[in-house]
Design a protein around this motif. Structure first.
Motif, PDB file in Angstrom:
ATOM      1  N   TYR A 149       0.833  -1.218   0.000  1.00  0.00           N
ATOM      2  CA  TYR A 149       0.000   0.000   0.000  1.00  0.00           C
ATOM      3  C   TYR A 149       0.861   1.259   0.000  1.00  0.00           C
ATOM      4  O   TYR A 149       1.875   1.332   0.712  1.00  0.00           O
ATOM      5  N   ASN A 150       0.427   2.277  -0.723  1.00  0.00           N
ATOM      6  CA  ASN A 150       0.935   3.631  -0.528  1.00  0.00           C
ATOM      7  C   ASN A 150       0.102   4.245   0.601  1.00  0.00           C
ATOM      8  O   ASN A 150      -1.105   4.450   0.448  1.00  0.00           O
ATOM      9  N   ALA A 253      -3.203  -8.195 -12.829  1.00  0.00           N
ATOM     10  CA  ALA A 253      -2.063  -7.307 -12.588  1.00  0.00           C
ATOM     11  C   ALA A 253      -0.821  -7.892 -13.251  1.00  0.00           C
ATOM     12  O   ALA A 253      -0.574  -9.095 -13.150  1.00  0.00           O
ATOM     13  N   GLU A 254      -0.065  -7.031 -13.921  1.00  0.00           N
ATOM     14  CA  GLU A 254       1.184  -7.517 -14.530  1.00  0.00           C
ATOM     15  C   GLU A 254       2.128  -8.055 -13.446  1.00  0.00           C
ATOM     16  O   GLU A 254       2.781  -9.068 -13.616  1.00  0.00           O
ATOM     17  N   LYS A 255       2.115  -7.359 -12.282  1.00  0.00           N
ATOM     18  CA  LYS A 255       2.920  -7.845 -11.143  1.00  0.00           C
ATOM     19  C   LYS A 255       1.964  -8.129  -9.996  1.00  0.00           C
ATOM     20  O   LYS A 255       1.669  -7.215  -9.192  1.00  0.00           O
ATOM     21  N   ILE A 315      -2.080   1.385  -4.629  1.00  0.00           N
ATOM     22  CA  ILE A 315      -1.135   0.260  -4.756  1.00  0.00           C
ATOM     23  C   ILE A 315      -0.300   0.501  -6.013  1.00  0.00           C
ATOM     24  O   ILE A 315      -0.676   0.106  -7.124  1.00  0.00           O
ATOM     25  N   PRO A 316       0.822   1.191  -5.878  1.00  0.00           N
ATOM     26  CA  PRO A 316       1.613   1.555  -7.064  1.00  0.00           C
ATOM     27  C   PRO A 316       1.973   0.347  -7.933  1.00  0.00           C
ATOM     28  O   PRO A 316       2.082   0.471  -9.166  1.00  0.00           O
ATOM     29  N   ALA A 320       0.294  -1.259 -13.763  1.00  0.00           N
ATOM     30  CA  ALA A 320       0.081  -2.031 -14.999  1.00  0.00           C
ATOM     31  C   ALA A 320      -0.956  -3.113 -14.729  1.00  0.00           C
ATOM     32  O   ALA A 320      -0.636  -4.175 -14.200  1.00  0.00           O
ATOM     33  N   ILE A 321      -2.197  -2.806 -15.047  1.00  0.00           N
ATOM     34  CA  ILE A 321      -3.270  -3.780 -14.858  1.00  0.00           C
ATOM     35  C   ILE A 321      -4.143  -3.819 -16.112  1.00  0.00           C
ATOM     36  O   ILE A 321      -4.167  -2.867 -16.897  1.00  0.00           O
TER      37      ILE A 321
END
Ligand SMILES: Cc1cc2nc3c(=O)[nH]c(=O)nc-3n(C[C@H](O)[C@H](O)[C@H](O)COP(=O)(O)OP(=O)(O)OC[C@H]3O[C@@H](n4cnc5c(N)ncnc54)[C@H](O)[C@@H]3O)c2cc1C
Length: 406
Positions: A149-150, A253-255, A315-316, A320-321
């Motif tokens: 989390y940010n 999510a890509e990651k 959520i930085p 990329a989603i």
């Protein structure tokens, strides 16, 4: 046991209980009636569309939480957890009945103001007094357990890892329908289009079906979801329930995160959670009017302009989603206080509400169905006292304020 196909014609001209709507709530009330050895009446469930395509039930996010601000709402959800975890036992140890999934990754209510952090602290005390596992977490504690989390703008959060998260409500619904039918409840595919009251206007004597049949009833249950107001008006009753659109987005999510994402209630109004290998997010539109009963159009600008920016900010790693799926569903939105309306009408005494559940009706269906069956069988609630949800509060202008509404 094999069940015969559902007909559109009732077998009888008279029933003890007629339930208008056969989705989650109609089936919950029907099942709890059928399961109660003290109830020996006849039950007819009238459902206008057995595909359930446009119901709230078919569009739900199927989550449960103990994080409410009212003790009774906490206790209602605690019964849901008990029911889900012991489903087969509640279904009479029927070996065909599966165990139900309950993924307790918890909700994470984030506060970005001191005022809301104080509300969370007060709620935590109420929940803890009911035996819930909610903890108020400092920013440091949240960052330690969920480093993705940010938290730059966050003051703290409430989190509970016990009996809170996703549950498989759809399997539960399927078994309620099937088991109720096997126990003698009659489902028909038809629509209730009118009701006839006695001359004093104190009882519904019969309902009229779209196909023309007139069915006498001792009790009528309004389980019509977002259409609850149309059903109520057939008995001359107004209730503050309207269809409001709620958007759900499934994304990859890509990651992916290295641990479950709790159902995070972001201060922006967007919520998100783990959904198998994907993630689920949802939010109301900024402009939130009542919509047409048949309007299920998706609005992708809500994803582009509201949901995705909020997700990527919080959520930085989710910058990329990819959107995989999405839908718009209807809350049966209680404009008065966003809480359930339950029990009999104050004047038309055999007209029973199970309405206005807004965004927390799926998890409330075991306790509310059980309570409604008690009310019909005994004339009173026997397990949980559900009278705070009475219709009387509406005409007396006493909102039942629940601070934790999503
Ligand atoms: C996007 C979204 C997300 C949600 N997420 C959650 C969540 O995470 N957790 C939670 O607890 N709750 C959640 N909910 C709320 C929950 O899904 C609902 O409260 C619940 O499904 C309501 O069930 P229902 O049976 O009252 O209404 P519905 O499912 O809408 O069913 C009403 C039924 O009545 C029938 N009907 C209506 N009028 C008539 C008539 N005149 N004659 C015959 N049949 C009629 C309809 O065809 C329909 O089948 C969510 C809802 C939405 C829309």
């Amino acid at each position: 046991m094999s069940l015969s196909p559902v007909s559109n014609a009732p077998k009888s001209a008279s029933y003890d209980v007629v339930i208008v709507g056969g989705a989650m709530y109609g089936s919950s009330v029907a099942w709890f009636l059928a399961d109660n050895p003290d109830f020996d009446g006849s039950v007819l469930v009238v459902e206008r569309d057995l595909t359930y395509e446009f119901t709230s039930t078919a569009h739900t996010n199927s989550c449960m939480r103990q994080q409410f601000s009212n003790e009774i709402n906490v206790r209602v959800s605690q019964f849901a957890a008990e029911y889900v975890k012991n489903f087969r036992a509640f279904m009479g140890d029927d070996p065909r009945v599966p165990e139900l999934a309950l993924h307790s990754y918890g909700y994470m209510y984030l506060a970005d103001t001191d005022a809301f952090a104080n509300v969370l602290r007060e709620n935590q005390k109420i929940q803890q007094a009911c035996g819930a596992g909610t903890k108020f977490m400092t920013v440091e504690e949240i960052g330690r357990d969920y480093p993705f989390y940010n938290l730059d703008d966050i003051i703290g959060g409430n989190h509970n890892l016990i009996d809170e998260g996703y549950f498989d409500g759809n399997t539960l619904f399927d078994w309620w329908k099937r088991s109720a039918r096997e126990t003698g409840v009659e489902y028909i595919t038809n629509e209730v289009v009118a009701m006839t009251l006695n001359s004093a206007g104190t009882r519904v004597e019969s309902v009229t079906l779209k196909s023309g049949e007139v069915i006498n009833c001792a009790t009528v249950v309004n389980a019509s979801g977002p259409r609850a107001v149309l059903t109520s008006r057939m008995a001359g009753i107004e209730i503050p329930v309207e269809p409001r659109k709620r958007y759900t987005f499934i994304f990859a999510a890509e990651k992916p995160l290295d641990r479950d994402l709790p159902l995070t209630i972001d201060p922006s109004g967007v919520h998100m959670r783990t959904d198998g290998t994907y993630y689920l997010a949802g939010c109301p539109p900024d402009d939130d009017p009542a919509v047409d009963y048949d309007d299920f159009d998706q609005d992708f600008s809500i994803w582009e302009n509201k949901a995705w920016p909020a997700i990527a900010t919080r959520i930085p790693q989710f910058e990329a989603i990819k959107l995989i799926n999405s839908w718009a569903g209807h809350y049966a939105y209680n404009t008065f206080d966003q809480n359930a309306i339950l029990g009999p009408h104050t004047e038309v005494g055999n007209f029973i509400f199970v309405n206005g559940f807004s965004g927390h009706g799926f998890q409330q269906s075991p306790a509310m169905g059980r309570g409604t069956a008690e009310l019909i069988t005994y004339g009173e609630y026997r397990t949980l006292d559900l009278s705070p949800f009475n219709y009387a509060r509406i005409i007396e202008n006493r909102p039942f304020v629940e601070k934790a509404v999503i």
